[in-house]
Scaffold this motif. Structure first.
Motif, short mmCIF file in Angstrom:
data_model
loop_
_atom_site.label_atom_id
_atom_site.label_comp_id
_atom_site.label_asym_id
_atom_site.label_seq_id
_atom_site.Cartn_x
_atom_site.Cartn_y
_atom_site.Cartn_z
N ASP A 229 83.98 1.42 80.74
CA ASP A 229 84.90 1.05 79.68
C ASP A 229 84.67 -0.44 79.41
O ASP A 229 85.00 -1.28 80.25
N SER A 231 86.18 -2.44 77.59
CA SER A 231 87.39 -3.22 77.28
C SER A 231 87.49 -4.40 78.23
O SER A 231 87.46 -4.22 79.45
N THR A 265 86.91 -6.44 68.59
CA THR A 265 86.78 -5.01 68.87
C THR A 265 85.44 -4.48 68.37
O THR A 265 84.80 -3.63 69.03
N ARG A 269 82.73 -2.43 70.70
CA ARG A 269 82.32 -1.06 70.40
C ARG A 269 80.86 -0.94 69.95
O ARG A 269 80.44 0.12 69.52
N SER A 270 80.13 -2.02 70.04
CA SER A 270 78.72 -1.98 69.63
C SER A 270 77.79 -1.91 70.83
O SER A 270 76.62 -2.27 70.73
N THR A 275 80.21 5.29 77.05
CA THR A 275 81.46 4.60 77.35
C THR A 275 82.54 5.62 77.64
O THR A 275 82.49 6.77 77.19
N ALA A 279 87.61 1.62 75.39
CA ALA A 279 86.49 0.98 74.67
C ALA A 279 87.00 0.14 73.51
O ALA A 279 86.54 0.26 72.38
N GLY A 280 87.95 -0.71 73.79
CA GLY A 280 88.53 -1.55 72.75
C GLY A 280 89.26 -2.73 73.36
O GLY A 280 89.32 -2.91 74.57
N CYS A 312 92.34 -2.19 67.23
CA CYS A 312 91.81 -2.36 68.58
C CYS A 312 92.33 -1.22 69.45
O CYS A 312 92.74 -0.18 68.94
N LYS A 346 92.57 7.89 68.13
CA LYS A 346 92.07 6.82 68.99
C LYS A 346 92.90 6.75 70.25
O LYS A 346 94.11 7.04 70.24
#
Length: 379
Positions: A229, A231, A265, A269-270, A275, A279-280, A312, A346
């Motif tokens: 993750d 994040s 964000t 996410r790129s 993941t 993921a934010g 996000c 999401k």
């Protein structure tokens, strides 16, 4: 680092405890390998499968006792007991869930309030009642409970983590907020596009280096690697909001905050790799000193944090609520989060830090070491 357990180890009583403990020992060996490679492993945790069939109070208590015993036997500090899907709640009362968390302070638990495009309002009401019950038992217990929406399995971040019940595997998250801030101070990005690229470069470098060690370590221990993750998790001395203020040239909560959250964000996410989890961008209000100060000063509130969640992955994380907050307002905050999650499919969550009834109406008084105590904003 979180080890996601298979469903099979919860079928065998004492043998199940031994099996869980054996998996925990494997996870700790992976943690030792990562540490020797130069990475700082903050925690090694276990995560259990979600429950989607009706469960009795006694079954939940037995599962909690077995998991606690297995963690103690293996030397693992904490574990996620389960994510309760709506069908699992049919034979439970909110006090049953509160009792389990109060009796087992090393365990975390969540309730699923949205999965897809629909909000389960009964599950949201159940979650609000659990939050009220927990506040009456232990002022810090709500740190270990969350209502979750559209969060997939094998996420590493607690309290929403649960396993898919299949083969055991490892997932990880990074406490990268401090590293991001250091990069931002050095690079001084001139606009939000540069902030996006800086975020991607920094996180990619950390994850590439970690996975070079982690993936072969999992293979040696006979475990899957579920993913990471990306994040940026906060540390007690390094929050994400200062990074956002630095790259966005803003005071958090002022105009430009949504755009800055969206830009960061986009960088998160790129990653272009497997993941798991949110993921934010995460905005844990009481785990970040800048966010906590913004809340105390009235620059942000639950509505604005939820608005930032549209761009996000924050949801409503460690939101401070006075003990006088009515239960219906707690439930409404959960349903707002779930509605946003359902609309955009999401992953979001709500971890609401409700103070006990009769507590100081002027200031939070939580004891958890990760929590920043603040004065409540005045009307």
């Amino acid at each position: 680092m979180t080890l996601c357990l298979p469903d099979s180890v919860f079928q065998g009583g004492r043998a199940g405890v031994a099996g869980i403990s054996a998996y925990g020992e494997r996870a700790l060996r992976i943690g030792d390998e990562i540490t020797r490679a130069g990475f700082d492993v903050q925690t090694v945790r276990l995560s259990s499968p979600a429950l989607d069939e009706p469960v009795h109070r006694e079954q939940l208590h037995t599962r909690a006792a077995d998991l606690t015993a297995a963690c103690r036997r293996a030397g693992v500090g904490s574990a996620s007991l389960t994510a309760l899907r709506p069908a699992a709640l049919a034979r439970l009362q909110p006090c049953d869930v509160a009792d389990v968390l109060a009796d087992h302070p090393s365990l975390f638990l969540s309730v699923v309030v949205a999965d897809g495009a629909e909000v389960d309002h009964c599950a949201a009401a159940f979650s609000g009642a659990v939050i009220r019950e927990l506040a009456g038992r232990d002022r810090d217990a709500n740190f270990r409970f969350a209502a979750i929406a559209n969060l997939g399995p094998n996420a590493p971040l607690f309290p929403g983590s649960y396993s898919d019940g299949g083969d055991a595997g490892v997932s990880v998250a990074l406490q990268s907020a401090g590293a991001l801030l250091a990069h931002a101070r050095a690079a001084k990005p001139g606009d939000l596009a540069e902030a996006t690229r800086l975020t991607e470069r920094c996180l990619r470098a950390q994850l590439d280096a970690l996975q070079e060690v982690l993936v072969p370590s999992c293979e040696r221990q006979g475990l899957l690697f579920h993913g990471a993750d990306p994040s940026p998790a906060c540390a007690p001395d390094a929050g994400i909001a200062e990074f956002l203020e630095t790259v966005g040239g803003i005071g958090f909560g002022s105009p430009g905050t949504v755009a800055t959250c969206a830009a960061v964000t986009a960088g998160i996410r790129s990653m272009g790799r497997p993941t798991v989890g949110y993921a934010g961008l995460m905005l844990p209000v009481l785990e970040d000193r800048v966010l906590a100060r913004a809340w105390q000063e009235g620059r942000i509130d639950a509505d604005s944090v939820l608005a930032y969640s549209s761009v996000c992955g924050a949801g409503l994380d460690t939101i401070p609520l006075p003990g006088s907050t009515p239960e219906h307002e707690v439930v409404a905050m959960i349903t707002d989060m779930a509605a946003l999650s359902a609309r955009w499919r999401k992953p979001l969550s709500a971890r609401l830090m409700l103070a006990p009834a009769g507590s100081d109406p002027r200031r939070t008084e939580f004891r958890a070491p990760q929590v920043v105590n603040i004065d409540y904003p005045t009307a």
